[in-house]
Write a protein that holds these residues in place. Sequence first.
Motif, PDB file in Angstrom:
ATOM      1  N   ILE A  78     -48.695  -0.096  19.973  1.00 20.37           N
ATOM      2  CA  ILE A  78     -49.376  -0.984  20.913  1.00 20.37           C
ATOM      3  C   ILE A  78     -48.658  -0.947  22.253  1.00 20.37           C
ATOM      4  CG2 ILE A  78     -50.262  -2.513  19.112  1.00 20.37           C
ATOM      5  CD1 ILE A  78     -48.124  -4.506  19.857  1.00 20.37           C
ATOM      6  N   GLN A  79     -49.310  -1.460  23.265  1.00 18.73           N
ATOM      7  CA  GLN A  79     -48.723  -1.513  24.600  1.00 18.73           C
ATOM      8  C   GLN A  79     -48.549  -2.962  25.024  1.00 18.73           C
ATOM      9  OE1 GLN A  79     -47.621   1.028  26.491  1.00 18.73           O
ATOM     10  NE2 GLN A  79     -48.092   2.353  24.742  1.00 18.73           N
ATOM     11  N   PRO A  80     -47.423  -3.336  25.639  1.00 17.49           N
ATOM     12  CA  PRO A  80     -46.261  -2.479  25.845  1.00 17.49           C
ATOM     13  C   PRO A  80     -45.599  -2.130  24.516  1.00 17.49           C
ATOM     14  CG  PRO A  80     -45.733  -4.737  26.458  1.00 17.49           C
ATOM     15  CD  PRO A  80     -47.199  -4.704  26.106  1.00 17.49           C
ATOM     16  N   ASN A  81     -44.793  -1.087  24.535  1.00 13.14           N
ATOM     17  CA  ASN A  81     -44.123  -0.614  23.323  1.00 13.14           C
ATOM     18  C   ASN A  81     -43.301  -1.731  22.689  1.00 13.14           C
ATOM     19  OD1 ASN A  81     -45.188   1.830  24.014  1.00 13.14           O
ATOM     20  ND2 ASN A  81     -43.275   2.750  24.608  1.00 13.14           N
ATOM     21  N   VAL A  82     -43.267  -1.727  21.353  1.00 11.77           N
ATOM     22  CA  VAL A  82     -42.552  -2.750  20.595  1.00 11.77           C
ATOM     23  C   VAL A  82     -41.582  -2.066  19.644  1.00 11.77           C
ATOM     24  CG1 VAL A  82     -42.804  -4.584  18.890  1.00 11.77           C
ATOM     25  CG2 VAL A  82     -44.473  -4.362  20.715  1.00 11.77           C
ATOM     26  N   PHE A  83     -40.352  -2.535  19.642  1.00 10.07           N
ATOM     27  CA  PHE A  83     -39.347  -2.028  18.713  1.00 10.07           C
ATOM     28  C   PHE A  83     -39.176  -3.072  17.620  1.00 10.07           C
ATOM     29  CE2 PHE A  83     -38.708   0.237  22.594  1.00 10.07           C
ATOM     30  CZ  PHE A  83     -38.552   1.532  22.159  1.00 10.07           C
ATOM     31  N   ILE A  84     -39.938  -2.875  16.539  1.00 11.29           N
ATOM     32  CA  ILE A  84     -39.986  -3.825  15.429  1.00 11.29           C
ATOM     33  C   ILE A  84     -38.765  -3.629  14.533  1.00 11.29           C
ATOM     34  CG2 ILE A  84     -41.373  -2.357  13.912  1.00 11.29           C
ATOM     35  CD1 ILE A  84     -42.365  -5.879  14.276  1.00 11.29           C
ATOM     36  N   VAL A  85     -38.153  -4.726  14.096  1.00 12.81           N
ATOM     37  CA  VAL A  85     -36.995  -4.625  13.206  1.00 12.81           C
ATOM     38  C   VAL A  85     -37.231  -5.319  11.874  1.00 12.81           C
ATOM     39  CG1 VAL A  85     -35.325  -4.324  15.065  1.00 12.81           C
ATOM     40  CG2 VAL A  85     -35.849  -6.619  14.254  1.00 12.81           C
ATOM     41  N   LEU A  86     -38.268  -6.173  11.791  1.00 12.76           N
ATOM     42  CA  LEU A  86     -38.559  -6.881  10.557  1.00 12.76           C
ATOM     43  C   LEU A  86     -40.058  -7.154  10.479  1.00 12.76           C
ATOM     44  CD1 LEU A  86     -37.066  -8.510   8.152  1.00 12.76           C
ATOM     45  CD2 LEU A  86     -37.711 -10.493   9.505  1.00 12.76           C
ATOM     46  N   ALA A  87     -40.650  -6.815   9.345  1.00 10.55           N
ATOM     47  CA  ALA A  87     -42.067  -7.097   9.098  1.00 10.55           C
ATOM     48  C   ALA A  87     -42.165  -7.808   7.754  1.00 10.55           C
ATOM     49  CB  ALA A  87     -42.886  -5.805   9.103  1.00 10.55           C
ATOM     50  N   ALA A  88     -41.927  -9.117   7.768  1.00  6.90           N
ATOM     51  CA  ALA A  88     -41.929  -9.937   6.554  1.00  6.90           C
ATOM     52  C   ALA A  88     -43.315 -10.540   6.324  1.00  6.90           C
ATOM     53  CB  ALA A  88     -40.870 -11.030   6.689  1.00  6.90           C
TER      54      ALA A  88
END
Length: 103
Positions: free
Chosen positions: A53-63
């Motif tokens: 998606i925009q803006p770019n996302v740096f995901i670290v947790l998807a609970a």
Amino acid sequence: MNAVDQDPCPFCAIAAAYPYGTSSSSSSSSPSSNPSSLLECVPTDQNADPEKIQPNVFIVLAAPDVVAFLDILPMTAGHLLVATRGHRRLIGDVEGSEGRSVG
């Protein structure tokens, strides 16, 4: 409903783009299941693609109840944002397991 409520919520877009159950060890889990460890909520490199998606996302947790990602305008290095998967207009609207997951 005012104009602010009608604007798309960026946090909801992030939660939708990075669903629970796409980590390396929980690929067979259903979205409603509770993870047996926090490691199950950490997305794999493939599933954590920052350009989904925009803006770019740096995901670290998807609970199951929350997502955590790096802030694009951090006040300090490594600052993380934690958002509920369901839209919550105010922090006071967060209840139950979401509140426990947010901390």
